[in-house]
Design a protein around this motif. Structure first.
Motif, PDB file in Angstrom:
ATOM      1  N   SER A   1       0.911  -1.275  -0.147  1.00 35.14           N
ATOM      2  CA  SER A   1      -0.011   0.072  -0.058  1.00 35.14           C
ATOM      3  C   SER A   1       0.893   1.229  -0.007  1.00 35.14           C
ATOM      4  CB  SER A   1      -0.848   0.184   1.383  1.00 35.14           C
ATOM      5  OG  SER A   1      -0.171   0.031   2.522  1.00 35.14           O
ATOM      6  N   GLN A   2       2.082   1.156   0.321  1.00 35.97           N
ATOM      7  CA  GLN A   2       3.046   2.259   0.520  1.00 35.97           C
ATOM      8  C   GLN A   2       3.126   2.894  -1.183  1.00 35.97           C
ATOM      9  OE1 GLN A   2       6.980   1.497   1.867  1.00 35.97           O
ATOM     10  NE2 GLN A   2       7.389   3.678   1.882  1.00 35.97           N
ATOM     11  N   GLY A   3       3.182   1.956  -1.789  1.00 34.24           N
ATOM     12  CA  GLY A   3       3.058   2.369  -3.538  1.00 34.24           C
ATOM     13  C   GLY A   3       2.186   3.565  -3.789  1.00 34.24           C
ATOM     14  N   TYR A   4       0.963   3.629  -3.110  1.00 33.07           N
ATOM     15  CA  TYR A   4       0.083   4.855  -3.288  1.00 33.07           C
ATOM     16  C   TYR A   4       0.651   6.029  -2.821  1.00 33.07           C
ATOM     17  CZ  TYR A   4      -3.414   1.247  -4.709  1.00 33.07           C
ATOM     18  OH  TYR A   4      -4.295   0.214  -5.381  1.00 33.07           O
ATOM     19  N   SER A   5       1.195   6.281  -1.764  1.00 27.42           N
ATOM     20  CA  SER A   5       1.942   7.151  -0.952  1.00 27.42           C
ATOM     21  C   SER A   5       2.971   7.552  -1.910  1.00 27.42           C
ATOM     22  CB  SER A   5       2.356   6.885   0.356  1.00 27.42           C
ATOM     23  OG  SER A   5       1.417   6.754   1.263  1.00 27.42           O
ATOM     24  N   LEU A   6       3.989   6.593  -2.406  1.00 24.98           N
ATOM     25  CA  LEU A   6       5.038   7.091  -3.317  1.00 24.98           C
ATOM     26  C   LEU A   6       4.380   7.635  -4.358  1.00 24.98           C
ATOM     27  CD1 LEU A   6       6.932   3.561  -2.633  1.00 24.98           C
ATOM     28  CD2 LEU A   6       7.619   6.145  -1.818  1.00 24.98           C
ATOM     29  N   ALA A   7       3.369   7.148  -5.326  1.00 24.34           N
ATOM     30  CA  ALA A   7       2.899   7.800  -6.272  1.00 24.34           C
ATOM     31  C   ALA A   7       2.032   9.280  -6.110  1.00 24.34           C
ATOM     32  CB  ALA A   7       1.645   7.096  -6.797  1.00 24.34           C
ATOM     33  N   LEU A   8       1.679   9.410  -4.865  1.00 26.27           N
ATOM     34  CA  LEU A   8       1.233  10.692  -4.497  1.00 26.27           C
ATOM     35  C   LEU A   8       2.527  11.620  -4.564  1.00 26.27           C
ATOM     36  CD1 LEU A   8      -1.857   9.814  -2.091  1.00 26.27           C
ATOM     37  CD2 LEU A   8      -2.093  11.106  -4.170  1.00 26.27           C
TER      38      LEU A   8
END
Length: 149
Positions: A129-136
């Motif tokens: 789920s950290q991938g979403y934060s990285l994308a943001l």
């Protein structure tokens, strides 16, 4: 505040119960709450669409033009099959970041090909789920740089 649309494709509504060894134990609602909290300090607001239907995702991408500054997409298995999604993304001319919870390049060979990658700013995979934060974070930086030009 820049608006970002986060799109999630087939089977992501089952997060938290679907193969937690591969996709983690967080639910899609948990990820949406995390995205909302992470986006605010970046000057971003986020809306979410999840669908198990390719056409619904395409309609959401089309409708994003003129409303959102960028897209974050976890297309699930449609990543590897949907030329129609790729064409929709190219048509709206919005920056897009591709996200996957698992490392698609370390999985079955058919998952190594992404039809989304050629029309994306970049791809983030394998960080759960950290991938979403990285994308943001990446989208925020991209939009800030684009605003300077």
């Amino acid at each position: 505040m820049s608006k970002i649309l986060v799109l999630n494709g087939p089977n992501l509504n089952l997060l938290g119960t679907r193969q937690p060894d591969v996709y983690g134990s967080e639910t899609l609602k948990d990820i949406e709450e995390m995205c909302t909290a992470h986006a605010a300090p970046l000057g971003l607001s986020v809306d979410f669409v999840q669908s198990n239907h390719e056409g619904v995702l395409i309609d959401a991408i089309h409708a994003a033009r003129g409303t959102y500054r960028g897209l974050i997409l976890n297309a699930g298995a449609l990543t590897h099959t949907s030329i129609a999604l790729m064409d929709a993304i190219a048509s709206v001319e919005l920056p897009l970041i591709e996200v996957h919870l698992s490392n698609i390049h370390a999985r079955e060979a058919f998952r190594h090909t992404s039809f989304i990658a050629p029309v994306a700013l970049g791809q983030i995979c394998g960080f759960g789920s950290q991938g979403y934060s990285l994308a943001l974070d990446a989208m925020s930086a991209y939009l800030a740089e684009a605003h300077k030009e």
